[in-house]
Design an enzyme around this catalytic site. Structure first.
Site, PDB file in Angstrom:
ATOM      1  N   LYS A 282      48.629 -80.214  -9.960  1.00  0.00           N
ATOM      2  CA  LYS A 282      47.885 -79.111  -9.366  1.00  0.00           C
ATOM      3  C   LYS A 282      46.397 -79.458  -9.388  1.00  0.00           C
ATOM      4  O   LYS A 282      45.853 -79.836 -10.415  1.00  0.00           O
ATOM      5  CB  LYS A 282      48.149 -77.817 -10.134  1.00  0.00           C
ATOM      6  CG  LYS A 282      47.792 -76.556  -9.362  1.00  0.00           C
ATOM      7  CD  LYS A 282      48.360 -75.329 -10.032  1.00  0.00           C
ATOM      8  CE  LYS A 282      48.142 -74.093  -9.155  1.00  0.00           C
ATOM      9  NZ  LYS A 282      48.729 -72.877  -9.736  1.00  0.00           N
ATOM     10  N   GLU A 370      58.975 -59.671 -13.654  1.00  0.00           N
ATOM     11  CA  GLU A 370      58.523 -58.302 -13.863  1.00  0.00           C
ATOM     12  C   GLU A 370      59.666 -57.383 -14.311  1.00  0.00           C
ATOM     13  O   GLU A 370      59.453 -56.478 -15.129  1.00  0.00           O
ATOM     14  CB  GLU A 370      57.894 -57.763 -12.578  1.00  0.00           C
ATOM     15  CG  GLU A 370      56.562 -58.390 -12.214  1.00  0.00           C
ATOM     16  CD  GLU A 370      56.695 -59.708 -11.464  1.00  0.00           C
ATOM     17  OE1 GLU A 370      55.662 -60.347 -11.198  1.00  0.00           O
ATOM     18  OE2 GLU A 370      57.851 -60.095 -11.150  1.00  0.00           O
ATOM     19  N   ARG A 398      58.429 -54.786  -7.822  1.00  0.00           N
ATOM     20  CA  ARG A 398      59.629 -55.600  -8.004  1.00  0.00           C
ATOM     21  C   ARG A 398      60.496 -55.071  -9.153  1.00  0.00           C
ATOM     22  O   ARG A 398      61.648 -55.441  -9.275  1.00  0.00           O
ATOM     23  CB  ARG A 398      59.242 -57.055  -8.280  1.00  0.00           C
ATOM     24  CG  ARG A 398      58.216 -57.616  -7.311  1.00  0.00           C
ATOM     25  CD  ARG A 398      58.098 -59.113  -7.408  1.00  0.00           C
ATOM     26  NE  ARG A 398      59.014 -59.737  -6.467  1.00  0.00           N
ATOM     27  CZ  ARG A 398      59.220 -61.047  -6.380  1.00  0.00           C
ATOM     28  NH1 ARG A 398      58.591 -61.854  -7.199  1.00  0.00           N
ATOM     29  NH2 ARG A 398      60.054 -61.542  -5.502  1.00  0.00           N
TER      30      ARG A 398
END
Length: 621
Positions: A282, A370, A398
């Site tokens: 990354k 979540e 969610r």
């Protein structure tokens, strides 16, 4: 300026490039990304990490006929560059400019709208099944990050995809990072694969031995296969995926274009679902993003030479609501309270970093999960621990069922800290937190609060700390928490606060809209009553009774969809009581809100002090 990149206007232009040109293109795209995003802001580190992977994908596959489905989508900038949107990238995340995520209305090469994580495999399976039902012929590829793979939806899709036995490819982009550092068993498992050299070495030696054995009859063939299967159980990287029913290829170097192209071509020829494990870095190619990828995940404009923000935060600026929350949690621990701080892969974004470092045993990052976060908090809440669950408003959607079913029904005293409530700006439709008041408002046993400023916020947190009769949600906007200096009364359950008293028009404002109401009041000559709602649920019905008895006009201002929000409940009550007062709701209409700066969106949606002042003048002629 760019020798190769300037010649690329569509994926077809890639096909004629040789190996040297592909490598040069990688370098040029990275420079272009840094140059553009340093001016516009946006997602940098995730896109720098997928440059070679994206080039290889478009080199091997034929978009838009073949379907490339990006998970979350903030790593799709390179895909956009290669599909004819290079110049448009200069408008990324700006109002009416290029979206920061794949968007079907934007290009035929974007085959699925995304913004929340862990959806790509499910969508890919849908495409693969439809392809076969329609007797079409195209490839389907889902690109998912290792962080997104921690979500339950991704596992549900992996399981179903194996059962379907359709031809599709899952590319696991493994950079050991989501927005924050990955956590949990899957992260540890992938780490063992990355470092698993033992299997490759032993496999090579065993195959040399097998090659020297004359294969005589089916028994020996069967025996060799059984030995190989047993061997794989012990040593093979990706055995988890193999056991699920996927052909596992990898891990491979995600920055070696020829290797990726070779494996992609191999995967196209394999029957059934395939998972390709690609290791990437990354922030690759930009030093500052490599050493601090989280900082450059979603960045404001910056100076390319040193990576510093173009506009630095002044030393005396106010803290964000998230930072205030983290400070309060630290104080609660030091005061002897048994609490837990929970987040779903967002310790930095939610302001929990200091708390995490100071009290790691009371901090829990559950990854992009979540649903689990909410029910995990329910278990804590039933065991004498006060859980503070910090999740962005858009992401708590969610876990709707878990909030309703696992927390509200049992009246468990969980505190939901809803960050990024209201308009969040540049991330657009998928991230605007404008539905939470509505989806929480109709849940029995739920209490919903919204602070007008920093002091009210801290008072609300203190109230929630000791409230034990059910769950409480405190919703607050992105950015710095203002301080108005009012001599406010203590928080009393279900009670609002009158800030200014007048005779002409009353304004009931929720949270962030109190600021706009106060500014509007200062702009007009009318005598205005301004009430800080404080509680969205339960509503302060006594206050409405008083306002209805003393005013002809009532304006409700909320940074939420008007359907099912605070205003709709006030209007229902006024109608039920038969009060002779005109009620108007200022909120967000029944639509999704595109990307753009928050100030720009507030102006377009009519939610500014100027709009409130215009309302006051209109009804006070």
């Amino acid at each position: 300026m760019f020798k190769v990149l300037d010649k690329i206007h569509s994926p077809e232009d890639l096909k004629s490039l040789d190996r040297d040109d592909l490598n040069r293109l990688s370098h040029e795209i990275r420079k272009y990304l840094v140059d553009v995003i340093s001016v516009t802001g946006g997602h940098l580190s995730s896109n720098l990490g997928v440059v070679e992977l994206t080039i290889a994908l478009h080199y091997v596959f034929n978009s838009p006929v073949d379907k490339l489905i990006w998970d979350v989508g903030h790593q799709s900038y390179v895909h956009k560059i290669l599909t004819g949107r290079k110049e448009a990238l200069k408008t990324v995340r700006q109002y009416q400019g290029l979206s920061g995520f794949p968007k079907r209305l934007e290009s035929e090469h974007d085959c699925f709208d995304v913004g929340h994580s862990s959806t790509s495999i499910s969508a890919a399976i849908g495409y693969a099944v439809a392809r076969d039902m329609n007797k079409d012929d195209y490839s389907v590829v889902a690109i998912i990050g290792d962080g997104a793979l921690t979500a339950g939806m991704a596992f549900e899709a992996l399981n179903n995809g194996a059962q379907m036995k359709k031809n599709f490819i899952v590319i696991l982009n493994d950079n050991q990072m989501s927005i924050g550092k990955n956590v949990g068993g899957m992260a540890e498992y992938l780490d063992t694969i990355r470092t698993g050299h033992v299997y490759k070495e032993i496999k090579h030696d065993v195959h040399k031995v097998f090659d020297r054995i004359p294969v005589v009859g089916k028994m020996l063939t069967k025996g060799v296969r059984e030995i190989k299967d047993a061997f794989k159980q012990v040593f093979i990287p990706g055995m988890f995926f193999e056991e699920m029913g996927y052909t596992y290829l990898g891990p491979i170097d995600g920055h070696a274009v020829p290797q990726i192209i070779k494996v992609l071509n191999q995967a196209r020829r394999i029957e059934g679902p395939v998972l390709i494990h690609v290791n990437t870095i990354k922030g690759k190619g930009y030093h500052h993003a490599e050493i601090n990828p989280s900082k450059f995940h979603g960045t404001k404009p910056f100076i390319t030479t040193n990576g510093e923000a173009l506009v630095k935060k002044a030393a005396n600026t106010k803290k964000t609501y998230g930072e205030l929350m983290g400070d309060q949690l630290i104080q609660y621990i030091e005061d002897g309270h048994k609490i837990a701080g929970i987040t779903a892969a967002m310790p930095d974004g939610t302001g929990m970093t200091r708390f995490m470092k100071k009290y790691p045993k009371a901090f829990f990052d559950v990854g992009i999960a979540e649903q689990h976060a909410v029910t995990f908090a329910a278990g804590l809440g039933l065991s004498g621990i006060k859980p503070f669950v910090a999740i962005y408003s858009t992401f708590l959607q969610r876990a709707y069922d878990q909030v309703l079913h696992d927390v509200c029904i049992q009246k468990i005293p969980v505190v939901f800290m809803l960050d990024r409530a209201g308009l969040v700006g540049e991330d657009g439709e998928t991230h605007q937190g404008v539905f939470d008041l509505s989806y929480l408002n109709h849940m029995p046993n739920m209490t919903v609060m919204a602070p007008m400023d920093s002091e009210t916020f801290k008072d609300m947190m203190a109230f929630a700390l000791t409230y034990m009769d059910g769950p409480i949600a405190i919703r607050y906007p992105k950015g710095e928490a203002p301080f108005f200096g009012y001599d406010k009364s203590p928080i009393v359950y279900g009670k609002s606060e009158v800030l200014e008293t007048g005779q002409d028009i009353a304004i009931l404002a929720v949270g962030s809209m109190v600021d706009e109401a106060l500014k509007a009041s200062a702009m007009v000559k009318s005598s205005v009553t301004i009430v800080d709602a404080r509680f969205v649920k339960p509503i302060d019905y006594d206050q409405i009774d008083r306002l209805a008895a003393t005013h002809k006009y009532l304006l409700i201002a909320e940074e939420n969809t008007m359907i099912g929000g605070y205003g709709s409940e006030v209007l229902r009550y006024v109608h039920q009581k038969g009060y002779d007062i005109k009620v108007e709701i200022m909120g967000i209409k029944d639509d999704f809100i595109e990307h753009g700066s928050r100030n720009k969106l507030m102006e377009i949606l009519g939610l500014t002090a100027n709009h409130i002042a215009a309302y006051i003048e209109r009804y006070n002629r």
